[in-house]
Design an enzyme around this catalytic site. Structure first.
Site, mmCIF file in Angstrom:
data_model
loop_
_atom_site.group_PDB
_atom_site.id
_atom_site.type_symbol
_atom_site.label_atom_id
_atom_site.label_comp_id
_atom_site.label_asym_id
_atom_site.label_seq_id
_atom_site.Cartn_x
_atom_site.Cartn_y
_atom_site.Cartn_z
ATOM 1 N N CYS A 46 0.933 -1.230 -0.022
ATOM 2 C CA CYS A 46 -0.034 -0.069 0.107
ATOM 3 C C CYS A 46 1.082 1.144 0.142
ATOM 4 O O CYS A 46 1.886 1.369 0.754
ATOM 5 C CB CYS A 46 -0.992 0.185 1.126
ATOM 6 S SG CYS A 46 -2.050 -1.342 1.343
ATOM 7 N N ARG A 74 3.930 -0.288 -4.544
ATOM 8 C CA ARG A 74 3.558 -0.933 -3.358
ATOM 9 C C ARG A 74 2.322 -1.597 -3.241
ATOM 10 O O ARG A 74 2.209 -2.173 -2.089
ATOM 11 C CB ARG A 74 3.770 0.264 -2.322
ATOM 12 C CG ARG A 74 4.911 1.258 -2.125
ATOM 13 C CD ARG A 74 4.967 2.472 -1.368
ATOM 14 N NE ARG A 74 4.640 1.839 0.273
ATOM 15 C CZ ARG A 74 5.613 1.567 1.160
ATOM 16 N NH1 ARG A 74 6.979 1.779 0.560
ATOM 17 N NH2 ARG A 74 5.304 1.286 2.036
ATOM 18 N N TRP A 86 -2.729 -2.744 -1.521
ATOM 19 C CA TRP A 86 -2.513 -4.169 -1.848
ATOM 20 C C TRP A 86 -3.039 -4.849 -0.673
ATOM 21 O O TRP A 86 -2.954 -4.853 0.319
ATOM 22 C CB TRP A 86 -0.900 -4.357 -1.473
ATOM 23 C CG TRP A 86 -0.229 -5.859 -1.621
ATOM 24 C CD1 TRP A 86 0.183 -6.449 -3.047
ATOM 25 C CD2 TRP A 86 -0.211 -6.865 -0.823
ATOM 26 N NE1 TRP A 86 0.338 -7.596 -2.993
ATOM 27 C CE2 TRP A 86 0.371 -8.017 -1.687
ATOM 28 C CE3 TRP A 86 -0.304 -7.260 0.317
ATOM 29 C CZ2 TRP A 86 0.613 -9.352 -1.208
ATOM 30 C CZ3 TRP A 86 -0.394 -8.176 0.946
ATOM 31 C CH2 TRP A 86 0.317 -9.499 0.170
ATOM 32 N N ASN A 137 -1.717 2.153 5.709
ATOM 33 C CA ASN A 137 -0.695 1.155 5.220
ATOM 34 C C ASN A 137 -0.301 0.297 6.563
ATOM 35 O O ASN A 137 0.278 0.781 7.482
ATOM 36 C CB ASN A 137 0.427 1.768 4.502
ATOM 37 C CG ASN A 137 1.440 0.661 4.164
ATOM 38 O OD1 ASN A 137 1.335 -0.420 3.958
ATOM 39 N ND2 ASN A 137 2.798 1.299 4.187
ATOM 40 N N GLY A 138 -0.607 -0.939 6.496
ATOM 41 C CA GLY A 138 -0.162 -1.931 7.588
ATOM 42 C C GLY A 138 -1.456 -2.855 8.074
ATOM 43 O O GLY A 138 -2.263 -2.913 7.377
ATOM 44 N N GLU A 194 18.313 -16.349 -7.840
ATOM 45 C CA GLU A 194 17.944 -15.060 -8.036
ATOM 46 C C GLU A 194 17.304 -14.865 -9.605
ATOM 47 O O GLU A 194 16.207 -14.346 -9.766
ATOM 48 C CB GLU A 194 19.063 -13.964 -7.938
ATOM 49 C CG GLU A 194 18.686 -12.594 -8.372
ATOM 50 C CD GLU A 194 17.387 -11.783 -7.613
ATOM 51 O OE1 GLU A 194 16.804 -12.586 -6.875
ATOM 52 O OE2 GLU A 194 16.959 -10.882 -8.375
ATOM 53 N N LYS A 238 13.459 -14.065 -10.872
ATOM 54 C CA LYS A 238 13.154 -12.997 -11.690
ATOM 55 C C LYS A 238 11.994 -13.612 -12.728
ATOM 56 O O LYS A 238 11.109 -12.841 -12.757
ATOM 57 C CB LYS A 238 14.279 -12.524 -12.416
ATOM 58 C CG LYS A 238 15.110 -11.559 -11.634
ATOM 59 C CD LYS A 238 14.632 -10.103 -11.299
ATOM 60 C CE LYS A 238 14.144 -10.054 -9.922
ATOM 61 N NZ LYS A 238 14.319 -10.187 -8.758
ATOM 62 N N GLU A 265 8.647 -14.147 -10.798
ATOM 63 C CA GLU A 265 8.003 -12.925 -10.753
ATOM 64 C C GLU A 265 7.409 -12.443 -11.950
ATOM 65 O O GLU A 265 6.261 -12.052 -11.690
ATOM 66 C CB GLU A 265 9.214 -11.831 -9.931
ATOM 67 C CG GLU A 265 9.405 -12.342 -8.500
ATOM 68 C CD GLU A 265 10.417 -11.061 -7.956
ATOM 69 O OE1 GLU A 265 10.294 -10.592 -6.910
ATOM 70 O OE2 GLU A 265 11.355 -10.863 -8.670
ATOM 71 N N HIS A 323 18.303 -35.535 -7.018
ATOM 72 C CA HIS A 323 17.526 -35.987 -5.816
ATOM 73 C C HIS A 323 16.234 -35.536 -5.920
ATOM 74 O O HIS A 323 15.819 -34.849 -5.009
ATOM 75 C CB HIS A 323 18.313 -35.615 -4.544
ATOM 76 C CG HIS A 323 19.775 -36.255 -4.571
ATOM 77 N ND1 HIS A 323 20.074 -37.468 -3.899
ATOM 78 C CD2 HIS A 323 20.682 -35.700 -4.399
ATOM 79 C CE1 HIS A 323 21.210 -37.668 -4.230
ATOM 80 N NE2 HIS A 323 21.807 -36.318 -4.467
ATOM 81 N N LYS A 337 6.564 -4.393 -3.749
ATOM 82 C CA LYS A 337 7.693 -4.248 -3.689
ATOM 83 C C LYS A 337 8.133 -4.092 -2.290
ATOM 84 O O LYS A 337 9.285 -4.502 -1.622
ATOM 85 C CB LYS A 337 8.273 -2.789 -4.329
ATOM 86 C CG LYS A 337 9.675 -2.541 -4.414
ATOM 87 C CD LYS A 337 10.331 -1.745 -5.371
ATOM 88 C CE LYS A 337 11.827 -1.727 -5.744
ATOM 89 N NZ LYS A 337 12.327 -3.074 -6.094
HETATM 90 C C1 G6P Z 1 9.121 -8.343 -1.824
HETATM 91 C C2 G6P Z 1 9.691 -7.699 -3.241
HETATM 92 C C3 G6P Z 1 10.951 -8.308 -3.681
HETATM 93 C C4 G6P Z 1 12.027 -8.051 -2.589
HETATM 94 C C5 G6P Z 1 11.797 -8.544 -1.174
HETATM 95 C C6 G6P Z 1 12.433 -8.152 -0.002
HETATM 96 O O1 G6P Z 1 9.183 -9.593 -2.084
HETATM 97 O O2 G6P Z 1 8.678 -7.865 -4.434
HETATM 98 O O3 G6P Z 1 11.531 -7.662 -4.652
HETATM 99 O O4 G6P Z 1 13.145 -8.496 -2.792
HETATM 100 O O5 G6P Z 1 10.200 -7.956 -1.036
HETATM 101 O O6 G6P Z 1 12.430 -6.857 0.173
HETATM 102 P P1 G6P Z 1 13.600 -5.773 0.569
HETATM 103 O O7 G6P Z 1 13.084 -4.544 0.541
HETATM 104 O O8 G6P Z 1 13.813 -6.480 1.791
HETATM 105 O O9 G6P Z 1 14.966 -6.064 -0.060
#
Ligand code: G6P
Length: 615
Positions: free
Chosen positions: A2, A29, A76, A102-103, A484, A488, A491, A507, A610
């Site tokens: 949010c 957000r 969100w 937000n929260g 990683e 990506k 995501e 395995h 994010k």
């Molecule tokens: C969410 C975001 C990711 C990010 C993760 C950790 O899942 O979508 O892109 O890596 O949070 O966020 P941070 O701000 O702690 O790196």
């Protein structure tokens, strides 16, 4: 999770356009619904929609609305589906109080029941809606607007960043924070802004006040007064922080998407991050050298940056570093957190609820624990709860999936690793210089790669489009890259992936391989290479379609592969150690084009946010 934006101005202005722009800058957000409240002549007008922010303009022509106060929200969803009626702002029974949040208010069920028994009518399924009703209740009992907000917040448990306005107090807006970020910007004598994050207020001011937990601010046009929620009587004096980012940093600047722009900004992010103050890197290194136990914790992409960094640091430190996902930190270490430990916490936003909770829990254990934080955001919660912190210099990242901030995190950890090597003097001065020289070359390697290979990667993706499942396999330090890179693709392109150890993949995962199953091998020529050749053969023998990411001079794995992506770097140990930095842009690009191939918006992946400020 949010985004909140608020503005109060001395004069009437086209506030709709500014509020819309404000939440658009926070769209990363959350983007499942949104809403705006305007105040004009003591009357509140609220507009809400489900879906993307542009829907609100299309439905209500928000840009044409004028006024002197607005609060806006992009959501969100946590409590209640992303419908119009669950969107913020929420109001009380009279419609005179409007609030964005937000929260999560954890005790909202008890409070809602209590308010319903008093006759309050609720319009949504959200936890947030109890807040305006509680404020209404306190106002009815004679409290001032400020007192009513303070009394309300004292009754709530959980996390909040809020902005609230009251029709009868048209010249004031109240904002407050507990665990969910709020920044405040002032255009002296004219306008005051509040937002969940800096990019939203960056077009108006570079100097901003960062609310701390349990603080509340009263915003009036061009001024802000700060108070502590526990002791609301005395004003607190706060100093603003100067933000170095420019407005351009947070714009697409001709790129189709932020994700692509941010991948192309990686060389700059590295060059800037390499200029982190030497004393800060040395301080981190000294703490790690003297620690009895070391943990590293983070979430999502930051966790994979931690895995890469852990390999690099261990390489020179000679001590085991235990990596634990932040959400499981406490569960893993309950009763087992050792005295004199150092915890490295990595977070782009510095606000991830589970990361913050992990380090606060460790700190409260009274075991002389030191917290070393790496974050991209000045003034974030992580900086406040850590003993020492380093701010990476990636600049603002708007794409929800992290790209350049991952690179900046790994660079920071690489600097710490090399500083340890320098202090310990176990690596010869020539070799140490070779490592530093390789590190300084990483931006050029990435530039050359992007210049030569972007069209090629796009072409590969077109041919892979039909596949739904992928493996990303590697050994050693490259497991971080495999995880990683796979994250990506998951995501932004909604593919199912497994990022795994190539050795361990026999395995279990190998049972899925059939003719044409795509497997991406991350294969720098390091000490794991010969064994990885064997793993490639195992998967090829079962019909796997082999895509390998290798250095330009590679031969063996290239011969076994159906497709290769070649990274222009020398095949030496100095560069191999840094391959998590130089190999990842290839996989980020691949994911970007895969998202486009599937008609998905790479900047706003489905269901993701994010900054995750809920547990
Ligand atoms: C969410 C975001 C990711 C990010 C993760 C950790 O899942 O979508 O892109 O890596 O949070 O966020 P941070 O701000 O702690 O790196």
């Amino acid at each position: 999770m949010c985004g909140i934006f608020g503005l109060i101005s001395k004069e009437n202005l086209e506030i709709g356009e500014i509020a819309l722009e404000g939440i658009k800058r926070l769209e990363y957000r959350g983007y499942d619904s949104c809403g705006i409240c305007f105040q004009n002549g003591g009357k509140l007008t609220i507009r809400k929609v489900s879906g993307k922010i542009n829907n609100i303009q299309e439905k209500f022509n928000i840009k044409s609305l004028s006024g002197h106060l607005a609060i806006a929200h992009t959501r969100w969803a946590t409590h209640g589906a992303p419908t119009e009626y669950n969107s913020h702002p929420h109001t009380d029974c009279t419609g005179e109080i409007a609030l964005v949040h937000n929260g999560i208010i954890e005790n909202f069920m008890e409070l809602k029941k209590e308010l319903q028994e008093k006759g309050h009518q609720f319009q949504s399924e959200t936890d947030t809606e109890i807040l305006p009703h509680l404020i209404e209740d306190f106002l009815k009992n004679g409290a001032s607007f400020k007192e009513a907000v303070i009394k309300t917040l004292k009754r709530c448990t959980g996390a909040y960043g809020i902005a609230v306005c009251y029709a009868k107090k048209p010249d004031m807006m109240i904002v407050a924070r507990k665990e969910s970020p709020i920044v405040i910007g002032i255009e002296e004598g004219k306008k005051s802004y509040c937002a969940s994050d800096i990019p939203a207020i960056l077009p108006y001011t570079r100097s901003c006040y960062i609310l701390e937990d349990d603080e509340l601010a009263i915003l009036q046009p061009g001024e802000a007064k700060f108070y502590n929620i526990e002791n609301g009587m005395n004003e607190i004096l706060k100093e603003p922080e100067y933000i170095k980012w420019s407005v351009d940093d947070a714009q697409k600047n001709g790129y189709e998407h932020f994700m692509l722009k941010e991948i192309f900004e990686e060389p700059r992010a590295i060059r800037n991050t390499l200029n982190i103050k030497k004393e800060d890197i040395e301080l981190f290194a000294q703490h790690l050298l003297s620690a009895d136990h070391i943990y590293i914790t983070a979430a999502g992409t930051s966790y994979y940056a931690s895995l890469a960094g852990k390999y690099m640091i261990t390489n020179f430190l000679g001590k085991y570093i235990q990596s634990i996902e932040c959400s499981e930190f406490q569960n893993n270490l309950q009763g087992a957190l050792e005295e004199n430990s150092v915890i490295i916490a990595v977070s782009q936003s510095g606000e991830t609820a589970d990361t913050i909770e992990a380090i606060r829990w460790a700190k409260n254990a009274q075991k002389n624990i030191k917290i070393l934080a790496i974050t991209n955001i000045v003034g974030s919660s992580l900086t406040r709860y850590s003993d020492h912190f380093i701010i990476t210099r990636a600049g603002p990242e708007i794409g929800v999936a992290s790209t350049k901030t991952y690179i900046a995190q790994v660079i920071t950890l690489a600097l710490v690793a090399l500083e340890i090597a320098k202090i310990k003097q176990e690596v010869s001065p020539e070799d140490l210089e070779n490592y530093y020289s390789a590190l300084r070359s990483t931006p050029t390697i990435i530039e050359q790669f992007l210049e030569k290979n972007t069209a090629y990667v796009k072409h590969i993706v077109t041919n892979l489009e039909k596949n739904i499942n992928y493996f990303f396999l590697a050994r050693g330090i490259s497991i971080a890259t495999a995880k990683e890179g796979g994250l990506k693709l998951k995501e932004v392109a909604c593919r199912f992936i497994e990022g795994y150890s190539a050795a361990h993949a026999k395995h279990g995962p190998i049972s899925l391989v059939r003719e044409g199953f795509p497997i991406i091998f991350i294969a720098p020529p390091d000490e794991t290479y010969e064994r990885l050749v064997g793993n490639v053969m195992e998967f090829k023998a079962r019909g796997g379609f082999i895509i390998s990411v290798v250095v330009e001079s590679d031969k063996k794995i290239t011969e076994l592969s159906d497709v290769t992506i070649r990274i222009p770097q020398p095949p030496t140990q100095f560069y191999n150690l840094l391959s998590p930095i130089t190999f990842i842009p290839a996989l980020q690009l691949l994911s970007y084009y895969a998202a486009l191939e599937h008609d998905l918006d790479p900047d706003k992946p489905l269901n993701l946010a994010k900054t995750v400020t809920v547990h």
